[in-house]
Design a protein around this motif. Structure first.
Motif, PDB file in Angstrom:
ATOM      1  N   LEU A 142      13.072  68.606  20.311  1.00 40.98           N
ATOM      2  CA  LEU A 142      12.827  67.209  20.433  1.00 40.98           C
ATOM      3  C   LEU A 142      13.135  66.879  22.047  1.00 40.98           C
ATOM      4  N   MET A 143      14.738  67.073  21.764  1.00 42.22           N
ATOM      5  CA  MET A 143      15.499  66.841  23.136  1.00 42.22           C
ATOM      6  C   MET A 143      14.676  67.633  24.407  1.00 42.22           C
ATOM      7  N   ARG A 144      14.241  68.866  24.270  1.00 38.20           N
ATOM      8  CA  ARG A 144      13.691  69.408  25.299  1.00 38.20           C
ATOM      9  C   ARG A 144      12.395  68.837  25.627  1.00 38.20           C
ATOM     10  N   SER A 145      11.668  68.650  24.651  1.00 33.62           N
ATOM     11  CA  SER A 145      10.340  67.802  25.022  1.00 33.62           C
ATOM     12  C   SER A 145      10.327  66.530  25.459  1.00 33.62           C
ATOM     13  N   LEU A 146      11.601  65.986  25.258  1.00 33.94           N
ATOM     14  CA  LEU A 146      11.438  64.407  25.843  1.00 33.94           C
ATOM     15  C   LEU A 146      11.032  64.217  27.470  1.00 33.94           C
ATOM     16  N   ARG A 147      11.748  65.167  28.012  1.00 30.50           N
ATOM     17  CA  ARG A 147      11.674  65.340  29.390  1.00 30.50           C
ATOM     18  C   ARG A 147      10.695  66.724  29.901  1.00 30.50           C
ATOM     19  N   GLY A 148      10.624  67.352  28.989  1.00 28.51           N
ATOM     20  CA  GLY A 148       9.785  68.633  29.338  1.00 28.51           C
ATOM     21  C   GLY A 148      10.777  69.743  30.286  1.00 28.51           C
ATOM     22  N   SER A 193      25.793  77.577  18.500  1.00 24.72           N
ATOM     23  CA  SER A 193      25.837  77.233  19.784  1.00 24.72           C
ATOM     24  C   SER A 193      24.796  78.086  20.734  1.00 24.72           C
ATOM     25  N   TYR A 194      24.600  79.212  20.223  1.00 28.39           N
ATOM     26  CA  TYR A 194      23.274  79.986  20.931  1.00 28.39           C
ATOM     27  C   TYR A 194      21.892  79.461  20.454  1.00 28.39           C
ATOM     28  N   GLN A 195      22.019  78.710  19.092  1.00 28.94           N
ATOM     29  CA  GLN A 195      20.625  78.196  18.818  1.00 28.94           C
ATOM     30  C   GLN A 195      20.349  76.876  19.564  1.00 28.94           C
ATOM     31  N   ALA A 196      21.234  76.305  20.116  1.00 25.78           N
ATOM     32  CA  ALA A 196      20.840  75.158  21.075  1.00 25.78           C
ATOM     33  C   ALA A 196      20.470  75.675  22.344  1.00 25.78           C
ATOM     34  N   LEU A 197      21.305  76.694  22.548  1.00 25.17           N
ATOM     35  CA  LEU A 197      20.782  77.406  23.992  1.00 25.17           C
ATOM     36  C   LEU A 197      19.551  77.796  23.921  1.00 25.17           C
ATOM     37  N   GLY A 198      19.206  78.528  22.815  1.00 25.94           N
ATOM     38  CA  GLY A 198      17.900  79.151  22.802  1.00 25.94           C
ATOM     39  C   GLY A 198      16.573  78.112  22.753  1.00 25.94           C
ATOM     40  N   HIS A 199      17.001  76.903  22.365  1.00 26.98           N
ATOM     41  CA  HIS A 199      16.067  75.667  22.464  1.00 26.98           C
ATOM     42  C   HIS A 199      16.239  74.975  23.784  1.00 26.98           C
ATOM     43  N   GLY A 200      16.775  75.572  24.548  1.00 27.54           N
ATOM     44  CA  GLY A 200      16.648  74.789  25.831  1.00 27.54           C
ATOM     45  C   GLY A 200      17.870  74.039  26.426  1.00 27.54           C
ATOM     46  N   ALA A 201      18.897  74.121  25.604  1.00 24.38           N
ATOM     47  CA  ALA A 201      20.173  73.585  25.981  1.00 24.38           C
ATOM     48  C   ALA A 201      20.604  74.266  27.366  1.00 24.38           C
ATOM     49  N   ASP A 202      21.444  73.518  28.321  1.00 28.98           N
ATOM     50  CA  ASP A 202      22.005  74.220  29.429  1.00 28.98           C
ATOM     51  C   ASP A 202      23.595  74.055  29.160  1.00 28.98           C
ATOM     52  N   SER A 203      23.938  73.830  28.034  1.00 27.10           N
ATOM     53  CA  SER A 203      25.463  73.589  27.667  1.00 27.10           C
ATOM     54  C   SER A 203      25.792  73.722  26.527  1.00 27.10           C
ATOM     55  N   VAL A 204      27.182  73.860  26.387  1.00 22.53           N
ATOM     56  CA  VAL A 204      27.712  73.914  25.013  1.00 22.53           C
ATOM     57  C   VAL A 204      29.067  73.058  25.033  1.00 22.53           C
ATOM     58  N   LEU A 205      28.942  71.949  24.616  1.00 24.61           N
ATOM     59  CA  LEU A 205      29.937  71.121  24.499  1.00 24.61           C
ATOM     60  C   LEU A 205      30.590  70.407  23.337  1.00 24.61           C
ATOM     61  N   TYR A 206      31.632  69.975  23.162  1.00 20.75           N
ATOM     62  CA  TYR A 206      32.162  69.586  21.744  1.00 20.75           C
ATOM     63  C   TYR A 206      32.643  68.070  21.758  1.00 20.75           C
ATOM     64  N   PHE A 207      32.786  67.743  20.736  1.00 24.02           N
ATOM     65  CA  PHE A 207      33.946  66.552  20.525  1.00 24.02           C
ATOM     66  C   PHE A 207      34.906  67.124  19.756  1.00 24.02           C
ATOM     67  N   GLN A 208      36.027  67.439  19.973  1.00 20.69           N
ATOM     68  CA  GLN A 208      36.763  66.942  21.545  1.00 20.69           C
ATOM     69  C   GLN A 208      37.521  68.055  21.794  1.00 20.69           C
ATOM     70  N   TRP A 209      38.061  68.073  22.933  1.00 22.04           N
ATOM     71  CA  TRP A 209      38.936  69.069  23.470  1.00 22.04           C
ATOM     72  C   TRP A 209      40.246  69.199  22.468  1.00 22.04           C
ATOM     73  N   ARG A 210      40.959  68.347  22.518  1.00 19.47           N
ATOM     74  CA  ARG A 210      42.155  68.553  21.551  1.00 19.47           C
ATOM     75  C   ARG A 210      42.194  67.520  20.539  1.00 19.47           C
ATOM     76  N   ALA A 211      42.502  68.089  19.422  1.00 22.97           N
ATOM     77  CA  ALA A 211      42.492  67.064  18.069  1.00 22.97           C
ATOM     78  C   ALA A 211      43.380  65.907  18.242  1.00 22.97           C
ATOM     79  N   SER A 212      43.028  64.760  17.929  1.00 24.08           N
ATOM     80  CA  SER A 212      43.632  63.379  17.928  1.00 24.08           C
ATOM     81  C   SER A 212      44.742  63.418  16.783  1.00 24.08           C
TER      82      SER A 212
END
Length: 679
Positions: free
Chosen positions: A291-297, A328-347
């Motif tokens: 869906l995310m990939r398709s929204l803007r193609g 993470s690889y699943q997202a990349l395979g479906h068109g993501a150009d990033s692997v980002l997280y929440f968050q860097w250091r645990a609160s």
């Protein structure tokens, strides 16, 4: 986004960074560990409004200046957020009218987040001021790579500000009270309006409520939040227009029509937290990614995921070893150009103190950190796949108006539809059979596809009906499930007979809808003599031009049609008039896909082996993921290549251990006709 990709030089890797939660000495350690983990992008300032503006109009940017400089010196780019999703207490305490009013009339108070009314002029005034101050100070900072406007939009308010804005929205939509009364069918139950001031947001239904009024309010909420985004976007663009501007979406989020939103930003971004406690969570995740990939193609940004467990559910399971990498690889395979997280250091404190982080409370000795560090080291091996596009011959409808019509209004034969689940049920067989899939909306160009799947589209507009008709007449295959095409965009039942919009397409009319009784099931007999099971729903179908593919063998509709096939022009329509059990739905969908001449990416591979393909100018990248915890899979390949992850030649096949991944690079092939290439 080309400038952003060139700056990052591959896939973005990192996450939300909240240095305002930590003492100054920790910052140096953070940057050193980010470099060690391969972090190249962090999102900064999402929750920092009170730290940046502790009193109205008094800004304290010195700490942000230092963090931006430290990150830049460490070679780390910044996705700089406007902090407007969490207004400070001085704003809500001094001006309580900015707080949203809930549907029951109670005020949504301070101490949460998203505690603002998007229609509040005072909120917008203060949001514009902090956004302007940030843009003035950081638009030309060398660390700035992207603007991140607010965060996870979606607050809904039923108070006075929303009432005024809703009336203005309705004036623009309908032009006159006469047109509104007609659209809302106010002749029913004596609901006719004679003045715009009589119209308020819909309250909690005490019995039932006008369905079109509720539908329009959902549309208004999406647009009201989008107006806030546009305001802040335009401010930062006025200072510099070559930095991409976006905000982050959420999985299957009902309060914002992302098809409308996507056109207003430079890239689509998603926050998603598949539940590790669900063995098949990757299926719905894959649909979200498509869906995310398709929204803007085009390629999109995975803005947030969890490194391990989360903190928002009753039971928060961790991601077992290998699952974070696999997802993470699943997202990349479906068109993501990033692997980002929440968050860097645990609160250390706050609601999300047990939410996982790239750097957990247990530090660099933890399993999570070791997996993060390993992934950060590994991603540069597949850097050339970043920015590459995708191609699909199959599309599944996922439209917010269809969703709202089916689930946000009462008075239906059943009032327990789950639209995301329905869409996922129709998507699953295609994913597990290794087909590439896009999503489409009412306004999408369908001509690029060979097969369009329409799950339970109760509400459709005239333009979509016309587009489906042209699609089938020109040789396309439409697969449509029950209770579709019933009402128009105003939620009025189309005349004459169900399903008014799709009657000519399915070649039949329906005189009654039969929701099933509890535990009621049906047996179907197909034309070839095989049987299938169904439950939950039956259409009482009367064929006109359609041919019967299956009939009920049991129940009150015994002998009546359950599945139809109709010829429309050079195309074909398959209509499913009941809820088929999973195997029967799979067979029906895959038979239609095969008859349309669509081939999967892989043949004879198990369902737990996921395959996606991205294509660039000079190479093709086949992503292979083994979702099994126990089974090794050998995948035959039709072209020689090299697995970029392991660095080994494939020699006609790849063997994947449990939870393993491969990214096979090969020479590009010409895209099949009729499909869609994006990116």
């Amino acid at each position: 986004m080309d400038t952003f990709r060139a700056r990052i030089g591959g896939f973005a890797f990192g996450g939300d960074y909240n240095p305002e939660q930590w003492d100054r000495p920790v910052w140096d350690e953070d940057v050193a560990l980010m470099r060690r983990a391969g972090v190249n992008l962090v999102t900064l300032g999402v929750f920092a409004w009170a730290s940046l503006e502790p009193e109205p109009g008094r800004f304290t940017f010195a700490w942000m200046d230092e963090v931006m400089d430290l990150l830049h010196a460490g070679g780390i780019s910044v996705d700089l957020a406007t902090p407007t999703m969490a207004p400070p207490v001085w704003l809500t305490h001094g001006h309580p009218d900015v707080l949203p009013v809930m549907e029951d009339g109670e005020t949504f108070g301070f101490g949460n987040r998203l505690h603002f009314d998007p229609a509040s002029p005072r909120y917008r005034e203060h949001a514009a001021r902090i956004t302007t101050a940030l843009a003035e100070r950081y638009s030309h900072h060398p660390a700035l790579a992207m603007w991140h406007i607010s965060n996870e939009y979606g607050p809904t308010s039923y108070g006075g500000h929303s009432a005024v804005a809703f009336r203005d929205w309705l004036r623009r939509r309908y032009g006159s009270l006469e047109a509104l009364n007609d659209a809302w069918y106010t002749r029913f139950w004596s609901q006719r309006y004679t003045s715009w001031d009589q119209i308020d947001p819909p309250e909690v239904p005490r019995t039932w409520s006008n369905p079109t009024r509720r539908l329009d309010f959902k549309r208004f909420v999406s647009d009201a939040n989008l107006a806030c985004f546009r305001m802040e976007r335009d401010i930062v663009r006025s200072y510099r227009d070559d930095i991409p501007v976006l905000t982050n979406y959420m999985r299957f989020y009902k309060h914002a029509d992302y098809w409308t939103w996507a056109a207003e930003q430079d890239a689509v971004a998603l926050d998603i937290y598949p539940d590790p406690g669900q063995d098949d969570a990757h299926v719905a995740a894959a649909l979200n990614y498509d869906l995310m990939r398709s929204l803007r193609g085009e390629p999109w940004i995975l803005m947030e995921q969890a490194a391990g467990g989360v903190s928002q559910w009753k039971v928060n399971n961790v991601k077992r070893p290998g699952r974070m990498r696999l997802g993470s690889y699943q997202a990349l395979g479906h068109g993501a150009d990033s692997v980002l997280y929440f968050q860097w250091r645990a609160s250390r404190g706050g609601h999300e103190r047990f939410h996982s982080a790239m750097l957990p409370h247990s530090g660099t000795r933890s399993r999570t950190w070791q997996e993060i560090e390993a992934l950060g080291t590994e991603l540069p091996r597949i850097a050339e796949a970043a920015g590459s596009g995708s191609h699909a011959d199959i599309a599944v409808l996922f439209d917010w108006n269809a969703w709202w019509g089916l689930t946000e209004t009462s008075g239906l034969p059943r009032n327990d539809f789950d639209y995301p689940r329905i869409a996922t049920d129709h998507y699953r067989p295609l994913l597990e059979a290794h087909h590439a899939v896009d999503t489409v909306s009412f306004g999408s160009d369908l001509s690029r596809y060979k097969v369009v799947v329409v799950p339970n589209a109760y509400l459709v507009d005239d333009a979509f009906t016309d587009a489906l008709t042209r699609f089938t007449e020109n040789g396309g295959t439409l697969v449509c499930s029950f209770f579709s095409g019933v009402v128009d965009a105003h939620n009025h039942v189309r005349q004459p007979a169900y399903p008014g919009a799709f009657r000519a397409l399915i070649g039949a009319y329906i005189d009654e809808y039969w929701p099933a009784r509890p535990d009621e099931t049906y047996l179907l007999t197909r034309a070839d003599g095989t049987t299938a099971a169904a439950d939950w729903w039956q259409d009482s179908i009367h064929p006109e031009s359609a041919r019967v593919l299956a009939s009920y063998a049991t129940g009150a509709l015994r002998g009546r049609p359950a599945i139809l096939e109709n010829t429309v022009g050079r195309g074909r329509v398959v209509y499913i008039g009941t809820r088929l059990e999973a195997t029967a739905l799979r067979d029906t969908l895959l038979d239609a896909v095969a008859a349309a001449g669509v081939s999967p990416l892989l043949d004879h591979a198990p369902a737990h082996l996921e395959a996606t393909r991205r294509t660039g100018e000079d190479a093709e990248f086949l992503f292979l993921l083994n979702h099994s915890d126990t089974e090794t899979v050998r995948v035959p390949l039709t072209a020689d290549g090299i697995d970029l992850v392991s660095g080994t030649k494939t020699d006609g096949a790849v063997e994947l251990a449990p939870l393993a991944v491969a990214v096979v690079r090969s020479e590009p092939r010409r895209a099949a006709g009729g499909g869609r290439r994006v990116g």
